[in-house]
Write a protein that holds these residues in place. Structure first.
Motif: not given
Ligand SMILES: [Cu+2]
Length: 176
Positions: A10-31
């Motif tokens: 998702q785009p943020d105010a700083g002109g970046r895009q941001v995504v959160e990944i939870t690491v628990r037995g793998g990556y979620r989301p992994h794509v």
């Protein structure tokens, strides 16, 4: 694919895009689907103490990051061309990938609505000006009751509308 396997950055105010990944037995989301040519910030939320959660390695740009034992670790990727970036744990058991797509390959509807959002304001202003210029034009035309005068009034209204458009656009182009 299981629910939550794919996420869009998702785009943020700083002109970046941001995504959160939870690491628990793998990556979620992994794509992760993200836009090419825009810096991407990935916030890893480590949620287990598995050895696989300790490190994350990116294919390109070549990055090797240690994840904080508990909590968040931020990884910033500079703008990348379209393509795929793979990321894995230190030994390649946890796997994920980032699909970077060009802005041009977004849906036509998304592009049109973005463009509409850009012109909506000036067009709205121009429309207001035009509506407000109608009553005097109508009065002039009725008072004249004369084809040449009505035509002149219509011409004047057209000029006023064009000037109003230019004014509205130039105002919306300048900051503030
Ligand atoms: Cu591993």
């Amino acid at each position: 694919m299981t629910p939550g396997a794919l996420a869009r950055a998702q785009p943020d105010a700083g002109g970046r895009q941001v995504v959160e990944i939870t690491v628990r037995g793998g990556y979620r989301p992994h794509v992760i689907r993200a836009r090419a040519g825009v810096p991407l910030r990935i916030v890893f939320q480590r949620d287990d103490d598995d050895a696989c959660s300790e490190r994350v390695v990116f294919s390109a740009p070549r990055l090797d990051r240690r994840l904080a034992p508990a909590g968040m670790t931020t990884v910033d990727l500079p703008a990348q061309p379209a393509g795929e970036i793979r990321f894995t744990c230190g030994m390649g058991r946890y796997r994920g990938r980032i699909e970077l797509v060009d802005g041009e390959s977004r849906s036509i509807v998304a592009q049109l609505s973005e463009r509409a959002a850009l012109v909506e304001k000036p067009v709205g202003r121009a429309l207001m000006l035009w509506v407000f210029s109608l009553p005097p034009v109508a009065i002039l035309a009725v008072l004249g009751l004369d084809p040449p005068i009505a035509l002149a009034a219509a011409g004047l209204a057209l000029v006023a509308w064009v000037v109003g458009c230019l004014w509205a656009f130039s105002r919306s182009a300048s900051p503030g």
